[in-house]
Design an enzyme around this catalytic site. Structure first.
Site, PDB file in Angstrom:
ATOM      1  N   HIS A 291      10.539   1.102  -2.648  1.00  0.00           N
ATOM      2  CA  HIS A 291       9.554   1.866  -1.880  1.00  0.00           C
ATOM      3  C   HIS A 291      10.223   3.047  -1.172  1.00  0.00           C
ATOM      4  CE1 HIS A 291       6.783  -1.923  -1.667  1.00  0.00           C
ATOM      5  NE2 HIS A 291       6.996  -1.487  -2.895  1.00  0.00           N
TER       6      HIS A 291
ATOM      7  N   ASP B 202       4.420  -5.085  -1.171  1.00  0.00           N
ATOM      8  CA  ASP B 202       4.568  -6.088  -2.220  1.00  0.00           C
ATOM      9  C   ASP B 202       4.307  -7.469  -1.628  1.00  0.00           C
ATOM     10  OD1 ASP B 202       5.254  -4.193  -4.093  1.00  0.00           O
ATOM     11  OD2 ASP B 202       7.408  -4.561  -3.977  1.00  0.00           O
TER      12      ASP B 202
ATOM     13  N   HIS C 252       3.884 -10.721  -8.379  1.00  0.00           N
ATOM     14  CA  HIS C 252       3.511 -10.209  -7.056  1.00  0.00           C
ATOM     15  C   HIS C 252       2.430  -9.148  -7.221  1.00  0.00           C
ATOM     16  CE1 HIS C 252       6.244  -6.946  -8.275  1.00  0.00           C
ATOM     17  NE2 HIS C 252       5.743  -6.217  -7.296  1.00  0.00           N
TER      18      HIS C 252
ATOM     19  N   HIS D 293       1.554  -5.315  -6.043  1.00  0.00           N
ATOM     20  CA  HIS D 293       2.008  -4.059  -5.442  1.00  0.00           C
ATOM     21  C   HIS D 293       0.765  -3.275  -5.049  1.00  0.00           C
ATOM     22  CE1 HIS D 293       4.583  -0.423  -5.003  1.00  0.00           C
ATOM     23  NE2 HIS D 293       3.524   0.213  -5.486  1.00  0.00           N
TER      24      HIS D 293
END
Length: 268
Positions: free
Chosen positions: A133, A142, A229, A231
Site C-alpha cells: 500500500h 486488506d 483476503h 483488498h
C-alpha cells in the site's frame, strides 16, 4: 481544393477494455470542421485533446481537457476555415482516462464494513502499509478472511467494471493481472475496488445499481495475493491519468473511525 491530413493517437491509461469505448471523430461542413466525442463506458472519462492546425480558427482554447459523461455523444468543438479559398491542415491526438478529475469525495460519509454483520476479521494491512500500500494508492485496506466469505457493498453505487473468471493467484507480481474484482462508482464520482475475489466469486452484473449492505461477491486469493483476503480501496481520477486513493472512515461498534492495521473489526 482544400488539403487535409489527420493523425489520431489513442493512449489509454488504466482501462482494461476495447479502445473503441471512447472515440473522437469529425464532420466536415461548408464552413469548417466539427469535432465530436463518444464515450460508451458506464463511467465518465477525462479526455485530453491536442491539435496542430493551419488556416483554421478553433472555437475553444487548446489543448482541451474535457470530462465526458457515461454513454454520451457530444460536440467537443468546432474549427472554422480562416480563408475558404486556401488549403488547411489539421492533426490531432487524444488520450483519455477513467473518471472525472473534478470530483470531490464526501469525507463525512461513513462506509459500511464490507463483510457479514457480526463476523470478525483482522485488518492485516492498512493505510500506507509497507507490503503493497504505497505509491499513489496508499489508502487501501486488506482484511484477512477465508475464501468464500460473503462481501457486501460498503456504499451505494453502480457496478462499472468487474472480473470473475480468473483462477490464478500467488505471492509475486506476475499474478497481478489475474485478480478478480468489482469496481463500484459512487454518487460523488469516486470508485471503490473490491479485489482478489474467488473464481466465479462475482455476484453482480455490469451496470447494476447496488445498495450499501448488498451481497456483491465472495472473497478469494486471485491475483497478487499471499493468501485469501479482501483488498478494498476508494479512489478518484487524477489529472494525467491513473488514480489517487482516499482515506475513508467506517461505521463500527466503537463508532465511526479510520481503521488500523493489526486490529480486528466486527461487521456492523
Amino acid at each position: 481544393m482544400k488539403s487535409f491530413w489527420i493523425l489520431l493517437f489513442l493512449i489509454v491509461t488504466g482501462l482494461p477494455q476495447d479502445n473503441s469505448s471512447v472515440t473522437v471523430y469529425r464532420i466536415e461542413t461548408e464552413t469548417g470542421i466539427e469535432i465530436y466525442v463518444r464515450n460508451s463506458n458506464l463511467y465518465p472519462v477525462t479526455l485530453n485533446y491536442m491539435v496542430e492546425y493551419e488556416n483554421l480558427t478553433p472555437s475553444r482554447n487548446l489543448p482541451l481537457v474535457q470530462v465526458i459523461q457515461p454513454n454520451t455523444d457530444l460536440k467537443l468543438m468546432e474549427f472554422e476555415y480562416s480563408n475558404v479559398s486556401a488549403g488547411w491542415d489539421y492533426s490531432s491526438r487524444y488520450r483519455y482516462y477513467m473518471g472525472d478529475i473534478n470530483v470531490q469525495h464526501n469525507d463525512s460519509f461513513a462506509y459500511r464494513l464490507p463483510f457479514p454483520i457480526g463476523e470478525e476479521f483482522l485488518l492485516t494491512q492498512g493505510f500506507n502499509g509497507s507490503f503493497s500500500h504505497q505509491g499513489e494508492l496508499p489508502h487501501a485496506l486488506d482484511f484477512a478472511m477465508p475464501e468464500g466469505t460473503p462481501i457486501y457493498a460498503a456504499r451505494n453505487g453502480k457496478v462499472v467494471m468487474l472480473e470473475g473468471s480468473n483462477s490464478k493467484g500467488g505471492p509475486t507480481a506476475e499474478f497481478m493481472e489475474y485478480a478478480n474484482f468489482i469496481t463500484v462508482m459512487h454518487d460523488d464520482g469516486t470508485f471503490a475496488d473490491y479485489s482478489h475475489l474467488k473464481f466465479r466469486g462475482v455476484n453482480v452484473e455490469l451496470g447494476q445499481n447496488v445498495r450499501m449492505g448488498q451481497l456483491i461477491g465472495y472473497s478469494g486469493a486471485t491475483g497478487f495475493a499471499t493468501g485469501p483476503h479482501l483488498h478494498f480501496v476508494v479512489k478518484k481520477a487524477k489529472r494525467g491519468g491513473g488514480f489517487v486513493s482516499i482515506p475513508v472512515r467506517f461505521a463500527t461498534r466503537r463508532g465511526i473511525m479510520e481503521l488500523q492495521a493489526g486490529k480486528s473489526y466486527v461487521g456492523y
